[in-house]
Design an enzyme around this catalytic site. Structure first.
Site: not given
Lengths: 252, 300, 300, 252
Positions: A49-52
């Protein structure tokens, strides 16, 4: 078994994923598709996920891509700069999911504005991660309802690149990813031809070619090897309805 | 050397009209209480920077705090539009400086690193670059190819919410890290809000967990539940119901002003706000413990 | 999907003559056992890259494994010279590619990021730049000023020692992090050596501690005490006495060859090596526990 | 009280540190000087090590700058890339300590080679962190025995920049740090004049100007406000001998 349009799209998107794929996941249907694939034919799918978050195992369906359920029990959590450099830009992402208000004939996507940029008629959310996902993920998939206004011949604003004006233009631009590999709609599946133009390569059972053509904003060409997709299976629908989206937020 | 003060004092002393403010946190740890305090103190003409403006900036813009927004995704995550921001931008009343997430985060990384710019590989999607003169090209001195460049961002004030900090501002975060570290080092001043103020020994027991060193921090505020309706990993859940509710409230400017009146102007601080949410919400957002495996640093 | 194998198998399968090898670790976690295994397997013409070549590369060069060295500080930390490296360089028998620490680490960060180069601010010390054509200039597209550029480094093989990993190669490190993460992502292949192989659940209990994801790892080797005479935080101490002793041994080429005979060629693997060190050394390097404060991720 | 040359240099270097300084520490005498300052007039000194350790509180004297005793009980540990970017390049370091085989009239340092770079007569360790510390720390200090061969008029190789050929040249180069502020030797202290030339500004008690001049490789100028340093105090020596270096590794 009866199914909704969303279930149909989700099941068909899930089938495009391969075991072991590292997937950059978005919320909504892509998230459902990835979790469905992981529970069926792709148990070793790695969800990023782009949130890391890397290797998430969400115990519940997250509303946002930054939900705490994505973190608890994940393999790794890193900064957003790391996610976009070490993972995406470095070429460690196999699959990206994209969406947007407009997708054009060459798979370019607009998620920014309808009308001119400086005086937008409609201001959309903007790129988020999609500009780079579209460029650098090895394969990209798009899930969208099949509607004429969503499929213009040319997007108002290129938020992320498909094949630009044709496959060679993308090759010349030198971006590492393979570009959009399939657009899964509620009518069928579009795939790029050798020039990068999206053509109809599959229809869902019971859908006519004319429906797809009528709901596309450019002169949609039809593959001479047009396939009919397999109906969603009982087990696929059971997982979607009972395990992944029991309250029917997305699949209704 | 304690930097402990109330959030009202910190905002009053360190946030000025016209400042560029970065309230950090990607979905996680968004310091809503600080946004509300800036609204209560009537800040004007702020430049609001965040990858995802989220509800916090929708509310601050509704309250008339901002003249410009720097962002990369202007949506209510998983829900839809940020209606107030969208309306203001469509009406041309809010200046826009826009990037992709990677562009935005790279601006922070450059700022945090003391570099004037950082490069990114090209994406072949050039429309945003052509709309924003801040996005430029730089020549790779090895291949001669063009890369994309974005300039360092140095917010005047960063507001960073964390799980725990000591009174000197040494702070630890776990869960989604977003751009917290980069914002803290890029900014000229850092206001820290913390769920818990702990003894320095707690911090020193696990130095790899410390993201922000005290000596770059200007103020430390003890603000439990600061992040609601965002969340703090391990402390309370995200209030998804409120994110959905805001989509309804923000359909009507009157409803928005009434909401601000009741939940921001009408309460003294974040404790009163949390109290007012009531037991049902408190219970709904409660989290059972799930502990990390022990780690041994060794006594050397 | 287990990647577990012996260190001998990993070196045999993944390290080839002529490769660029980066055995990572700044003082901490230096994978000496892997260096010794490369010596035992008779690797030749390697390019050895490390910020600090340390004793591991002094020994590998003495054993004839290398033709080139990429580095930024060629000393025995706190003791003095790396005598063998120094002699080989002074004699012109070892090719040199030299940077400052920051230049070396920036090469890795560029490689890990998938960028062809990264910029650094100028330092006004231009002699190294004038001696190394890999160090170039790049124009800041905002100010027009010149910055320094270094090119991405992509080692063929990275060897990374960690405290704990699962059989898929998901790995956690604490203590000095050095350039471990950057090397792992910059390299084409990663060999992981671990003090402990743990259940995946241990890794998943603390995701913020995971530096390396399994899917970039080619081989996972269970190698306790891999780092001696370097150390593993929380597991055993640095053997400073040996670092001082090597300064003596390396005064004489004969003594060096005798040492290699006894401690590398003369033992089968790192367990035999550790055994041979004996109880006195084991006791001297033993560490009492000092645990990190608990961290709660919450059960969502 | 009797003292060694090393004790004399360490005590004088410690006195240059200010409370609250963030110091990039090297091993050996700089490490002793920092720990001495922290135990006397600068309790809030923050010690940073290039290995990525911030706010170390070493319980024992470390041989290397990557010792585990620097980590246990530290405030923070980060990657080397972070230390050099977020801390040093960003301007968060007040003081750096430097050393090298040669220091010249303008405080430029050679730690790389004696003789030509491609065919060195003596190959030294090289820069390590010093090229950037010398450029970007607000103030730099050098501790070195006062010997003619260590103080040539011009270094063979500029590993790190002092004032180059004079203060304006450093200013024009645009590096952010203030450059070398003092060289502490066993004879006295050298400081840059308005042109960046190192001149003798202090002598230790009992040392003659002629000694300093004779042991310097350029025509050493003497400040017209030459000071005499204060002898190491009893408490300073007690801390050094009993607490910091009880086995006398560095102060002998």
């Amino acid at each position: 078994m009866e199914h909704t349009a969303s279930e149909l799209m989700t099941v068909n998107a899930a089938r495009l994923l391969r075991d072991g794929d590292v997937v950059f996941v978005g919320v909504g249907l892509p998230n459902l598709a990835c979790n469905l694939a992981r529970r069926t034919h792709a148990p070793n799918l790695v969800m990023i996920y782009e949130a890391g978050v890397i290797g998430a195992r969400p115990a519940r369906l997250p509303l946002s891509i930054g939900d705490p359920t994505l973190v608890s029990g994940a393999l790794s959590v890193c900064s957003m700069y790391d996610i976009f450099t070490l993972y995406l830009q470095r070429g460690n992402v196999d699959v990206g999911f994209l969406g947007g208000a407009q997708i054009d004939k060459f798979g370019n996507i607009n998620a920014t504005v309808i009308g001119p940029y400086d005086h937008p008629k409609v201001r959309l959310p903007g790129s988020g991660g999609s500009q780079e996902i579209a460029a650098w993920a090895n394969r990209c998939y798009i899930i969208t309802p099949h509607q004429k206004r969503r499929f213009p011949e040319k997007v108002d604003f290129r938020t992320s690149a498909g094949f630009l004006s044709g496959k060679t233009e993308r090759q010349v631009a030198g971006v590492r990813g393979g570009g959009p590999q399939a657009v899964v709609t509620d009518l069928g599946i579009l795939e790029p031809d050798e020039n990068g133009e999206l053509i109809l390569t599959a229809l869902h059972p019971g859908v006519a070619v004319e429906q797809a053509v009528a709901n596309t904003g450019w002169a949609l060409r039809v593959s001479d090897q047009l396939k009919i997709t397999e109906l969603p299976g009982e087990e696929e629908l059971r997982i979607l309805r009972e395990e992944l989206d029991p309250t029917g937020i997305y699949i209704k | 050397m304690t930097k402990l003060c109330s959030l009202a004092e910190a905002v009053s002393q360190h946030v000025h009209d016209g400042d560029c403010v970065y309230a950090a946190g990607f979905t996680h740890l968004i310091p809503f209480a600080a946004g509300h305090e800036m609204i209560r103190q009537g800040r004007k003409n702020l430049t609001l920077a965040r990858a995802t403006p989220d509800l916090i900036y929708d509310q601050m813009v509704a309250a008339g705090c901002a003249r410009k927004i720097i962002f990369s995704y202007m949506g209510n995550p998983g829900v839809g539009s940020l209606r107030i921001l969208r309306t203001e931008v469509e009406a041309g009343r809010l200046e826009v400086d826009e990037y992709s997430h990677f562009g935005m985060i790279t601006r922070l990384q450059a700022g945090a690193s003391g570099l004037p710019f950082l490069p990114m590989n090209p994406t072949a999607a050039v429309d945003l670059e052509q709309s924003n003169p801040n996005i430029r090209r730089v020549i790779d001195p090895y291949s001669g190819r063009e890369l994309i460049a974005v300039p360092a961002l140095h917010p005047d004030v960063a507001i960073i919410h964390v799980q725990r900090a000591d009174v000197n501002g040494n702070a630890q975060i776990w869960g989604i890290l977003g751009e917290q570290k980069e914002v803290a080092f890029a900014a000229r001043k850092v206001i820290l809000t913390a769920e818990e103020i702990v003894e320095e020994d707690v911090i020193r027991s696990d130095p790899n967990r410390t993201m922000i060193p005290g000596f770059i921090v200007s103020a430390v505020c003890h603000v439990p539940y600061c992040a609601h309706p965002s969340y703090t990993q391990g402390y309370y859940d995200r209030d998804n119901a409120f994110y959905l509710e805001w989509d309804k409230i923000s359909e009507s400017p009157d409803a928005v002003q009434a909401w601000l009146q009741e939940w921001v102007y009408g309460v003294r601080d974040s404790l009163e706000y949390w109290d007012k949410l009531g037991a049902e919400v408190h219970n709904r957002l409660k989290v059972n413990p799930r502990l990390a495996s022990p780690v041994n640093y060794g006594d050397y």
